[in-house]
Design an enzyme around this catalytic site. Structure first.
Site, PDB file in Angstrom:
ATOM      1  N   PRO A 128       5.616  -5.262  43.285  1.00 30.99           N
ATOM      2  CA  PRO A 128       3.746  -5.420  42.607  1.00 30.99           C
ATOM      3  C   PRO A 128       3.311  -4.517  42.209  1.00 30.99           C
ATOM      4  O   PRO A 128       2.551  -3.911  42.065  1.00 30.99           O
ATOM      5  CB  PRO A 128       3.409  -6.400  43.517  1.00 30.99           C
ATOM      6  N   PHE A 338       8.960  -5.824   5.659  1.00 32.75           N
ATOM      7  CA  PHE A 338       8.926  -7.654   5.332  1.00 32.75           C
ATOM      8  C   PHE A 338       7.130  -8.081   4.744  1.00 32.75           C
ATOM      9  O   PHE A 338       7.476  -9.128   4.740  1.00 32.75           O
ATOM     10  CB  PHE A 338       9.615  -8.235   7.087  1.00 32.75           C
ATOM     11  N   GLY A 339       6.289  -7.346   5.010  1.00 35.07           N
ATOM     12  CA  GLY A 339       4.955  -7.524   4.834  1.00 35.07           C
ATOM     13  C   GLY A 339       4.463  -9.062   5.399  1.00 35.07           C
ATOM     14  O   GLY A 339       5.424  -9.261   6.950  1.00 35.07           O
ATOM     15  N   GLU A 363      12.898   1.066  33.692  1.00 30.63           N
ATOM     16  CA  GLU A 363      14.116   1.835  33.949  1.00 30.63           C
ATOM     17  C   GLU A 363      13.288   3.397  33.927  1.00 30.63           C
ATOM     18  O   GLU A 363      13.895   4.295  33.001  1.00 30.63           O
ATOM     19  CB  GLU A 363      15.610   2.347  33.081  1.00 30.63           C
ATOM     20  N   GLN A 367       6.112   7.779  29.922  1.00 30.80           N
ATOM     21  CA  GLN A 367       5.481   8.701  29.793  1.00 30.80           C
ATOM     22  C   GLN A 367       6.376   9.856  31.269  1.00 30.80           C
ATOM     23  O   GLN A 367       6.361  11.242  31.072  1.00 30.80           O
ATOM     24  CB  GLN A 367       4.273   8.303  30.818  1.00 30.80           C
TER      25      GLN A 367
HETATM   26  C1  FAD Z   1      11.464  -7.143  31.622  1.00 33.18           C
HETATM   27  C2  FAD Z   1      11.310  -6.269  33.259  1.00 33.18           C
HETATM   28  C3  FAD Z   1      12.816  -5.983  33.798  1.00 33.18           C
HETATM   29  C4  FAD Z   1      12.516  -5.070  34.873  1.00 33.18           C
HETATM   30  N1  FAD Z   1      13.785  -5.037  35.419  1.00 33.18           N
HETATM   31  C5  FAD Z   1      13.795  -4.384  36.525  1.00 33.18           C
HETATM   32  C6  FAD Z   1      14.788  -4.289  37.701  1.00 33.18           C
HETATM   33  O1  FAD Z   1      15.820  -4.932  37.641  1.00 33.18           O
HETATM   34  N2  FAD Z   1      14.489  -3.395  38.805  1.00 33.18           N
HETATM   35  C7  FAD Z   1      13.911  -2.768  38.695  1.00 33.18           C
HETATM   36  O2  FAD Z   1      13.766  -2.290  40.066  1.00 33.18           O
HETATM   37  N3  FAD Z   1      12.609  -2.834  38.287  1.00 33.18           N
HETATM   38  C8  FAD Z   1      12.401  -3.490  37.002  1.00 33.18           C
HETATM   39  N4  FAD Z   1      11.491  -3.638  35.904  1.00 33.18           N
HETATM   40  C9  FAD Z   1      10.361  -2.720  36.254  1.00 33.18           C
HETATM   41  C10 FAD Z   1       9.911  -1.277  35.610  1.00 33.18           C
HETATM   42  O3  FAD Z   1      10.933  -0.511  35.587  1.00 33.18           O
HETATM   43  C11 FAD Z   1       8.326  -0.222  36.139  1.00 33.18           C
HETATM   44  O4  FAD Z   1       7.765  -1.634  35.196  1.00 33.18           O
HETATM   45  C12 FAD Z   1       7.937   0.213  35.197  1.00 33.18           C
HETATM   46  O5  FAD Z   1       8.472   1.187  35.950  1.00 33.18           O
HETATM   47  C13 FAD Z   1       6.595   0.442  35.324  1.00 33.18           C
HETATM   48  O6  FAD Z   1       6.092   0.126  36.918  1.00 33.18           O
HETATM   49  P1  FAD Z   1       4.967   0.370  36.228  1.00 33.18           P
HETATM   50  O7  FAD Z   1       5.158  -1.610  35.987  1.00 33.18           O
HETATM   51  O8  FAD Z   1       4.602  -1.011  38.216  1.00 33.18           O
HETATM   52  O9  FAD Z   1       3.724   0.928  35.512  1.00 33.18           O
HETATM   53  P2  FAD Z   1       2.809   1.462  36.160  1.00 33.18           P
HETATM   54  O10 FAD Z   1       3.901   2.633  37.325  1.00 33.18           O
HETATM   55  O11 FAD Z   1       2.344   1.422  36.832  1.00 33.18           O
HETATM   56  O12 FAD Z   1       2.296   2.369  35.131  1.00 33.18           O
HETATM   57  C14 FAD Z   1       1.851   1.884  34.122  1.00 33.18           C
HETATM   58  C15 FAD Z   1       0.941   2.962  33.023  1.00 33.18           C
HETATM   59  O13 FAD Z   1       0.973   3.922  33.891  1.00 33.18           O
HETATM   60  C16 FAD Z   1       1.664   5.856  33.236  1.00 33.18           C
HETATM   61  N5  FAD Z   1       1.232   6.285  34.280  1.00 33.18           N
HETATM   62  C17 FAD Z   1       2.142   6.143  35.548  1.00 33.18           C
HETATM   63  N6  FAD Z   1       2.639   6.740  36.747  1.00 33.18           N
HETATM   64  C18 FAD Z   1       1.959   8.490  35.226  1.00 33.18           C
HETATM   65  C19 FAD Z   1       2.261   9.630  35.475  1.00 33.18           C
HETATM   66  N7  FAD Z   1       2.162  10.592  36.681  1.00 33.18           N
HETATM   67  N8  FAD Z   1       1.812   9.868  34.590  1.00 33.18           N
HETATM   68  C20 FAD Z   1       1.661   9.621  33.063  1.00 33.18           C
HETATM   69  N9  FAD Z   1       1.361   7.892  33.452  1.00 33.18           N
HETATM   70  C21 FAD Z   1       1.873   7.823  35.155  1.00 33.18           C
HETATM   71  C22 FAD Z   1       2.555   4.898  33.211  1.00 33.18           C
HETATM   72  O14 FAD Z   1       3.354   5.613  32.288  1.00 33.18           O
HETATM   73  C23 FAD Z   1       2.513   3.236  32.431  1.00 33.18           C
HETATM   74  O15 FAD Z   1       1.999   3.321  31.227  1.00 33.18           O
HETATM   75  C24 FAD Z   1      11.417  -4.532  34.712  1.00 33.18           C
HETATM   76  C25 FAD Z   1      10.460  -5.402  34.226  1.00 33.18           C
HETATM   77  C26 FAD Z   1      10.160  -4.826  33.389  1.00 33.18           C
HETATM   78  C27 FAD Z   1       8.658  -5.781  32.507  1.00 33.18           C
END
Ligand code: FAD
Length: 390
Positions: A128, A338-339, A363, A367
């Site tokens: 989380p 598609f407008g 994955e 960024q």
């Molecule tokens: C539908 C869905 C399925 C998923 N499935 C899986 C799964 O099966 N297993 C699993 O383990 N995870 C899964 N994920 C998690 C997914 O890999 C993460 O959401 C993703 O890696 C981003 O992490 P976060 O959401 O915590 O964003 P954060 O890490 O909180 O990042 C928030 C924003 O800050 C940016 N940011 C963070 N650090 C930096 C940095 N150093 N420099 C610049 N920008 C930065 C990010 O690019 C993003 O824009 C899933 C997510 C979704 C939405």
């Protein structure tokens, strides 16, 4: 020498999956998008045709295909439905840590049952409070006799609600950052493992996404992948192997978006002619084709490097960033063509637009891919002209 051609077997595979995508996935795409149900029937058919678990070795009854072959499969299925494809491919993501860090005995014990009947293995790293910064994960692991005891929460676990196992990563209590991270395969029926309700999402509705909670969850030490505390490289290598596939997902989705846009542009009239006759539209379509092709080439290079056993970390990040960012732009431009109708649920383009967004997030976000590439360029990249810089 460079050869961009596919082998006869790869061409056959591509044709077979294309037929499967058109006949078995496309007709039910809207249904699963609306209901949010898990597409068990489609996955059963894919399993029966040998289209799931592509990278599982032949020795345990798997198809024994490579990562490039997997890219060919998922480009076709993602063109028909990205959400169903996420569900279809996710067993490979869950299996990678076992294939990379596991012993032969573990590969047989965890993965062979998945080749005998339709069963699922998930991948659980994110939490989380953490997704991008894998070294910052907080779920803990404590060795206690012949068990490892897990505490904490794993977020966004794809197929977590239907899988019998997730490959997960927790840190040994008292450790910090990269050191101490441990890969563990957790039976979902282990004491102390609880699964949350499906998380409502904007797209990829045919994929199940849940939180998993470990509350003093007890797992046998035989389920630890590699050595305790040495799991971080297993997680990173997993991503290097799976990111090309996400590039291929984006290529499939973008190719379908482009094809829908071309068909619509030839039919729709404005100013007394088909909109396909406007150069503004033609240029948008030309950009789409340039970027689908470029994305596919980068994806295939990254997959090929992985199949050769090379370190493809950088090419995988390049492929994922390029294919997913351009995939999003292509879906958006296609919807633009598609407008107003693009903004309705009459056409599949609005669904592809919603689905496209996830590719830039899971994955490793776009960024994070740039962070990986940028760090490489400033440390390990070997410049040709450095000596001439004064
Ligand atoms: C539908 C869905 C399925 C998923 N499935 C899986 C799964 O099966 N297993 C699993 O383990 N995870 C899964 N994920 C998690 C997914 O890999 C993460 O959401 C993703 O890696 C981003 O992490 P976060 O959401 O915590 O964003 P954060 O890490 O909180 O990042 C928030 C924003 O800050 C940016 N940011 C963070 N650090 C930096 C940095 N150093 N420099 C610049 N920008 C930065 C990010 O690019 C993003 O824009 C899933 C997510 C979704 C939405």
């Amino acid at each position: 020498m460079i050869d961009f051609s596919l082998t006869d077997n790869q061409k056959k595979l591509q044709f077979k999956v294309r037929e499967f995508a058109i006949n078995e996935i496309l007709p039910v795409s809207r249904k699963y998008d609306k209901s949010g149900d898990f597409p068990l029937e489609v996955l059963q058919k894919a399993f029966d045709q040998g289209l799931m678990n592509s990278i599982f070795p032949k020795e345990i009854g798997g198809p024994g295909l490579g990562i490039l072959d997997t890219c060919l499969i998922v480009e076709e299925t993602a063109a028909a439905d990205p959400g169903i494809t996420t569900s279809l491919f996710d067993n490979c993501l869950g299996a990678e840590p076992v294939l990379i860090g596991g012993t032969e005995e573990q590969i047989e014990r965890f993965l062979k049952p998945l080749t005998e009947e339709l069963k699922f293995i998930a991948f659980a790293t994110s939490e989380p409070g953490m997704g991008s910064d894998v070294a910052g994960l907080t779920a803990t692991a404590r060795l206690e006799g012949d068990e490892i005891v897990l505490n904490g929460r794993k977020m966004w676990v794809t197929k977590g609600g239907v899988a019998s196992l997730p490959s997960t990563f927790c840190r040994l209590e008292g450790t910090n950052r990269h050191k101490g991270i441990t890969g563990i395969v957790v039976p979902m029926d282990a004491e102390g493992v609880r699964v949350g309700k499906p998380i409502p999402k904007m797209g990829h509705k045919a994929s199940n996404t849940v939180m998993i909670k470990f509350d003093e969850a007890r797992v046998p030490v035989e389920n630890i992948l590699g050595e305790p505390g040495k799991g971080f490289p297993i997680a990173m290598q997993t991503f290097a192997h799976t990111r090309p596939t996400i590039g291929a997902f984006a290529c499939g989705m973008a190719r379908a978006s482009m094809e829908y846009a071309i068909a619509y542009a030839k039919r729709r009239k404005a100013f007394e002619t088909e909109i396909a006759n406007f150069q503004a539209i033609q240029f948008m379509i030309a950009e789409m084709k340039i970027n689908v092709d470029a994305a596919r080439l980068l994806t295939w290079r990254a997959a090929w490097e992985a199949d050769q056993g090379r370190d493809n970390t950088i090419s995988a990040s390049i492929a994922k960033a390029y294919a997913t960012d351009h995939g999003m732009k292509i879906a958006s431009d296609a919807l633009q063509i598609f407008g107003g109708y693009g903004y309705t649920t009459n056409y599949l383009i609005e669904k592809l637009f919603r689905d496209a967004k996830l590719y830039q997030i899971y994955e490793g976000t776009s960024q994070i891919q740039r962070m990986v590439i940028g760090r490489h360029m400033l440390s390990k990249y070997n410049p040709v002209f450095e000596k001439t810089f004064t």
